[in-house]
Design a protein around this motif. Structure first.
Motif, PDB file in Angstrom:
ATOM      1  N   LEU A 190       1.068  -1.282   0.027  1.00 53.75           N
ATOM      2  CA  LEU A 190      -0.049  -0.115   0.038  1.00 53.75           C
ATOM      3  C   LEU A 190       0.815   1.249  -0.071  1.00 53.75           C
ATOM      4  CD1 LEU A 190      -2.777  -1.053   2.438  1.00 53.75           C
ATOM      5  CD2 LEU A 190      -3.005  -0.879   0.035  1.00 53.75           C
ATOM      6  N   SER A 191       2.040   1.259   0.858  1.00 56.59           N
ATOM      7  CA  SER A 191       2.881   2.382   0.821  1.00 56.59           C
ATOM      8  C   SER A 191       3.508   2.639  -0.820  1.00 56.59           C
ATOM      9  CB  SER A 191       3.966   2.312   1.875  1.00 56.59           C
ATOM     10  OG  SER A 191       3.408   2.104   3.095  1.00 56.59           O
ATOM     11  N   GLN A 192       3.732   1.441  -1.148  1.00 59.31           N
ATOM     12  CA  GLN A 192       4.399   1.687  -2.894  1.00 59.31           C
ATOM     13  C   GLN A 192       3.332   2.298  -3.839  1.00 59.31           C
ATOM     14  OE1 GLN A 192       5.955  -2.445  -3.436  1.00 59.31           O
ATOM     15  NE2 GLN A 192       7.616  -1.891  -2.151  1.00 59.31           N
ATOM     16  N   VAL A 193       2.085   1.906  -3.489  1.00 57.26           N
ATOM     17  CA  VAL A 193       1.120   2.178  -4.374  1.00 57.26           C
ATOM     18  C   VAL A 193       0.624   3.588  -4.161  1.00 57.26           C
ATOM     19  CG1 VAL A 193      -1.400   1.962  -4.885  1.00 57.26           C
ATOM     20  CG2 VAL A 193      -0.096  -0.049  -4.589  1.00 57.26           C
ATOM     21  N   LEU A 194       0.632   4.042  -2.936  1.00 57.86           N
ATOM     22  CA  LEU A 194       0.524   5.403  -2.538  1.00 57.86           C
ATOM     23  C   LEU A 194       1.477   6.337  -3.116  1.00 57.86           C
ATOM     24  CD1 LEU A 194      -1.213   7.634  -0.969  1.00 57.86           C
ATOM     25  CD2 LEU A 194       0.371   6.897   0.959  1.00 57.86           C
ATOM     26  N   ALA A 195       2.796   5.879  -3.076  1.00 59.30           N
ATOM     27  CA  ALA A 195       3.976   6.646  -3.537  1.00 59.30           C
ATOM     28  C   ALA A 195       3.767   6.666  -4.939  1.00 59.30           C
ATOM     29  CB  ALA A 195       5.269   6.038  -3.278  1.00 59.30           C
ATOM     30  N   ALA A 196       3.422   5.653  -5.792  1.00 60.35           N
ATOM     31  CA  ALA A 196       3.282   5.888  -7.262  1.00 60.35           C
ATOM     32  C   ALA A 196       2.091   6.898  -7.690  1.00 60.35           C
ATOM     33  CB  ALA A 196       2.794   4.377  -7.792  1.00 60.35           C
ATOM     34  N   LYS A 197       0.891   6.764  -6.756  1.00 58.08           N
ATOM     35  CA  LYS A 197      -0.199   7.648  -6.871  1.00 58.08           C
ATOM     36  C   LYS A 197       0.237   9.139  -6.814  1.00 58.08           C
ATOM     37  CE  LYS A 197      -3.634   4.550  -7.688  1.00 58.08           C
ATOM     38  NZ  LYS A 197      -4.475   4.565  -8.977  1.00 58.08           N
ATOM     39  N   GLU A 198       0.985   9.268  -5.835  1.00 61.13           N
ATOM     40  CA  GLU A 198       1.470  10.623  -5.372  1.00 61.13           C
ATOM     41  C   GLU A 198       2.250  11.329  -6.636  1.00 61.13           C
ATOM     42  OE1 GLU A 198       3.163  10.397  -1.596  1.00 61.13           O
ATOM     43  OE2 GLU A 198       1.168  10.942  -0.592  1.00 61.13           O
ATOM     44  N   LYS A 199       3.077  10.555  -7.044  1.00 63.56           N
ATOM     45  CA  LYS A 199       4.046  10.744  -8.103  1.00 63.56           C
ATOM     46  C   LYS A 199       3.087  11.078  -9.473  1.00 63.56           C
ATOM     47  CE  LYS A 199       7.910   9.223 -11.051  1.00 63.56           C
ATOM     48  NZ  LYS A 199       8.730   7.923 -11.232  1.00 63.56           N
ATOM     49  N   HIS A 200       2.184  10.331  -9.721  1.00 69.88           N
ATOM     50  CA  HIS A 200       1.318  10.558 -11.031  1.00 69.88           C
ATOM     51  C   HIS A 200       0.619  12.051 -10.773  1.00 69.88           C
ATOM     52  CE1 HIS A 200      -1.272   9.355 -14.396  1.00 69.88           C
ATOM     53  NE2 HIS A 200      -2.290   9.480 -13.538  1.00 69.88           N
ATOM     54  N   LEU A 201       0.064  12.064  -9.446  1.00 73.80           N
ATOM     55  CA  LEU A 201      -0.632  13.103  -9.174  1.00 73.80           C
ATOM     56  C   LEU A 201       0.439  14.439  -9.628  1.00 73.80           C
ATOM     57  CD1 LEU A 201      -3.042  14.796  -7.777  1.00 73.80           C
ATOM     58  CD2 LEU A 201      -2.015  14.488  -5.759  1.00 73.80           C
ATOM     59  N   ALA A 202       1.483  14.585  -8.893  1.00 77.34           N
ATOM     60  CA  ALA A 202       2.317  15.711  -9.163  1.00 77.34           C
ATOM     61  C   ALA A 202       2.573  15.670 -10.514  1.00 77.34           C
ATOM     62  CB  ALA A 202       3.619  15.327  -8.290  1.00 77.34           C
ATOM     63  N   GLU A 203       2.746  14.720 -11.561  1.00 78.31           N
ATOM     64  CA  GLU A 203       3.187  14.949 -12.988  1.00 78.31           C
ATOM     65  C   GLU A 203       1.637  15.400 -13.462  1.00 78.31           C
ATOM     66  OE1 GLU A 203       4.710  14.718 -16.545  1.00 78.31           O
ATOM     67  OE2 GLU A 203       5.680  14.164 -14.493  1.00 78.31           O
ATOM     68  N   ILE A 204       0.448  15.177 -13.196  1.00 78.99           N
ATOM     69  CA  ILE A 204      -0.780  15.680 -13.615  1.00 78.99           C
ATOM     70  C   ILE A 204      -0.676  17.260 -13.335  1.00 78.99           C
ATOM     71  CG2 ILE A 204      -3.294  15.763 -13.495  1.00 78.99           C
ATOM     72  CD1 ILE A 204      -3.142  12.611 -13.162  1.00 78.99           C
ATOM     73  N   LYS A 205      -0.409  17.538 -12.170  1.00 80.84           N
ATOM     74  CA  LYS A 205      -0.515  18.864 -11.786  1.00 80.84           C
ATOM     75  C   LYS A 205       0.668  19.829 -12.597  1.00 80.84           C
ATOM     76  CE  LYS A 205      -2.319  18.451  -7.245  1.00 80.84           C
ATOM     77  NZ  LYS A 205      -1.887  18.649  -5.851  1.00 80.84           N
ATOM     78  N   ARG A 206       1.748  19.234 -12.817  1.00 82.02           N
ATOM     79  CA  ARG A 206       2.573  19.829 -13.488  1.00 82.02           C
ATOM     80  C   ARG A 206       2.495  20.197 -14.812  1.00 82.02           C
ATOM     81  NH1 ARG A 206       5.999  18.959 -17.274  1.00 82.02           N
ATOM     82  NH2 ARG A 206       5.780  16.662 -17.168  1.00 82.02           N
ATOM     83  N   LYS A 207       1.536  19.189 -15.609  1.00 80.52           N
ATOM     84  CA  LYS A 207       1.148  19.394 -16.817  1.00 80.52           C
ATOM     85  C   LYS A 207       0.114  20.402 -17.032  1.00 80.52           C
ATOM     86  CE  LYS A 207       2.129  14.485 -18.692  1.00 80.52           C
ATOM     87  NZ  LYS A 207       1.632  13.411 -19.388  1.00 80.52           N
ATOM     88  N   LEU A 208      -0.869  20.687 -15.931  1.00 80.41           N
ATOM     89  CA  LEU A 208      -1.847  21.401 -15.902  1.00 80.41           C
ATOM     90  C   LEU A 208      -1.273  22.589 -15.421  1.00 80.41           C
ATOM     91  CD1 LEU A 208      -4.808  19.428 -14.372  1.00 80.41           C
ATOM     92  CD2 LEU A 208      -4.659  20.199 -16.704  1.00 80.41           C
ATOM     93  N   GLY A 209      -0.145  22.964 -15.065  1.00 78.24           N
ATOM     94  CA  GLY A 209       0.379  24.055 -14.627  1.00 78.24           C
ATOM     95  C   GLY A 209       0.091  24.744 -13.175  1.00 78.24           C
ATOM     96  N   ILE A 210      -0.370  23.908 -12.546  1.00 75.99           N
ATOM     97  CA  ILE A 210      -0.675  24.013 -11.097  1.00 75.99           C
ATOM     98  C   ILE A 210       0.550  23.883 -10.175  1.00 75.99           C
ATOM     99  CG2 ILE A 210      -2.103  23.180  -8.858  1.00 75.99           C
ATOM    100  CD1 ILE A 210      -4.275  21.961 -11.064  1.00 75.99           C
ATOM    101  N   SER A 211       0.728  25.140  -9.728  1.00 74.68           N
ATOM    102  CA  SER A 211       1.991  25.051  -8.637  1.00 74.68           C
ATOM    103  C   SER A 211       1.643  24.917  -7.361  1.00 74.68           C
ATOM    104  CB  SER A 211       2.697  26.507  -8.822  1.00 74.68           C
ATOM    105  OG  SER A 211       1.888  27.635  -8.423  1.00 74.68           O
ATOM    106  N   SER A 212       2.581  24.788  -6.491  1.00 75.20           N
ATOM    107  CA  SER A 212       2.017  24.482  -5.000  1.00 75.20           C
ATOM    108  C   SER A 212       1.560  25.908  -4.446  1.00 75.20           C
ATOM    109  CB  SER A 212       3.504  24.285  -4.145  1.00 75.20           C
ATOM    110  OG  SER A 212       4.094  23.060  -4.901  1.00 75.20           O
ATOM    111  N   LEU A 213       2.229  26.840  -4.713  1.00 73.55           N
ATOM    112  CA  LEU A 213       1.660  28.447  -4.426  1.00 73.55           C
ATOM    113  C   LEU A 213       0.328  28.389  -4.831  1.00 73.55           C
ATOM    114  CD1 LEU A 213       2.332  31.060  -3.077  1.00 73.55           C
ATOM    115  CD2 LEU A 213       3.242  31.882  -5.343  1.00 73.55           C
ATOM    116  N   GLN A 214      -0.161  28.130  -5.993  1.00 77.79           N
ATOM    117  CA  GLN A 214      -1.793  28.214  -6.406  1.00 77.79           C
ATOM    118  C   GLN A 214      -2.544  27.183  -5.593  1.00 77.79           C
ATOM    119  OE1 GLN A 214      -1.061  27.366 -10.303  1.00 77.79           O
ATOM    120  NE2 GLN A 214      -1.207  29.272 -11.149  1.00 77.79           N
ATOM    121  N   GLU A 215      -2.019  26.114  -5.279  1.00 80.75           N
ATOM    122  CA  GLU A 215      -2.534  25.471  -4.553  1.00 80.75           C
ATOM    123  C   GLU A 215      -2.827  25.973  -2.886  1.00 80.75           C
ATOM    124  OE1 GLU A 215      -0.688  21.490  -4.307  1.00 80.75           O
ATOM    125  OE2 GLU A 215      -1.932  20.614  -6.018  1.00 80.75           O
TER     126      GLU A 215
END
Length: 185
Positions: free
Chosen positions: A53-78
């Protein structure tokens, strides 16, 4: 100590991550060798599931970060969005509404109080100015002013003052007249 107090003060140890949970479980009750073996297998299985589950969660978080990067959503905006949503949630609560209403009413009352205090002070100052003592003092100051200043006109426009100053500088005398020596500016 009586028995009731002992029960309150006695604490059971809590198993922490990394401790041997089997040892903690076997202490209160006696387990057979088969039961202990079954618990060890279950423990290994649960630890493996947690790791997966920890490995799956890490993979999902990495995928989420990639999607946000592609959409141009920054940490400051969030962060800004989270603050805006948090503030919106706070302002929607009944406690906030009641507090703001109370503060508004208190502000209105304070404003009215300050206004009435200001009008009372103004009235008192007018009463003092119209009092016989103040009028007597004012007359004494005027008399003193006329004695010190002589019979000069009280006012004069700016042009007259400039002309008189210009005339005074154009005249060349070696000794100032006696009126100028006794006067103070």
């Amino acid at each position: 100590m009586d028995r009731g107090e002992q029960g309150l003060l006695k604490t059971e140890p809590v198993a922490e991550e990394g401790e041997d949970a089997v040892a903690m479980l076997s202490a209160p009750e006696t387990l057979t060798e088969e039961e202990q073996e079954e618990l060890r297998r279950e423990l290994a299985k649960v630890e493996e599931e947690i790791q997966t589950l920890s490995q799956v969660l890490a993979a999902k978080e990495k995928h989420l970060a990639e999607i946000k990067r592609k959409l141009g959503i920054s940490s400051l905006q969030e962060f800004k969005q989270n603050i805006a949503k948090g503030w919106q949630d706070v302002t929607a609560t009944n406690a906030y509404k009641k507090t703001s209403e109370t503060l508004s009413q208190a502000g209105q009352k304070a404003s009215a109080a300050f206004s009435s205090v200001g009008s009372v002070i103004t009235k008192k100052l007018e009463d003092v100015k119209n009092s016989p003592t103040f009028k007597s003092f004012e007359e004494k100051v005027e008399n003193l002013k006329s004695k010190v200043g002589g019979a000069k006109p009280a006012g004069g426009d700016f042009g007259e003052v400039l002309n008189s100053t210009a005339n005074a500088t154009n005249t060349t005398t070696t000794e100032p007249p006696p009126e100028q020596m006794t006067e103070s500016p």
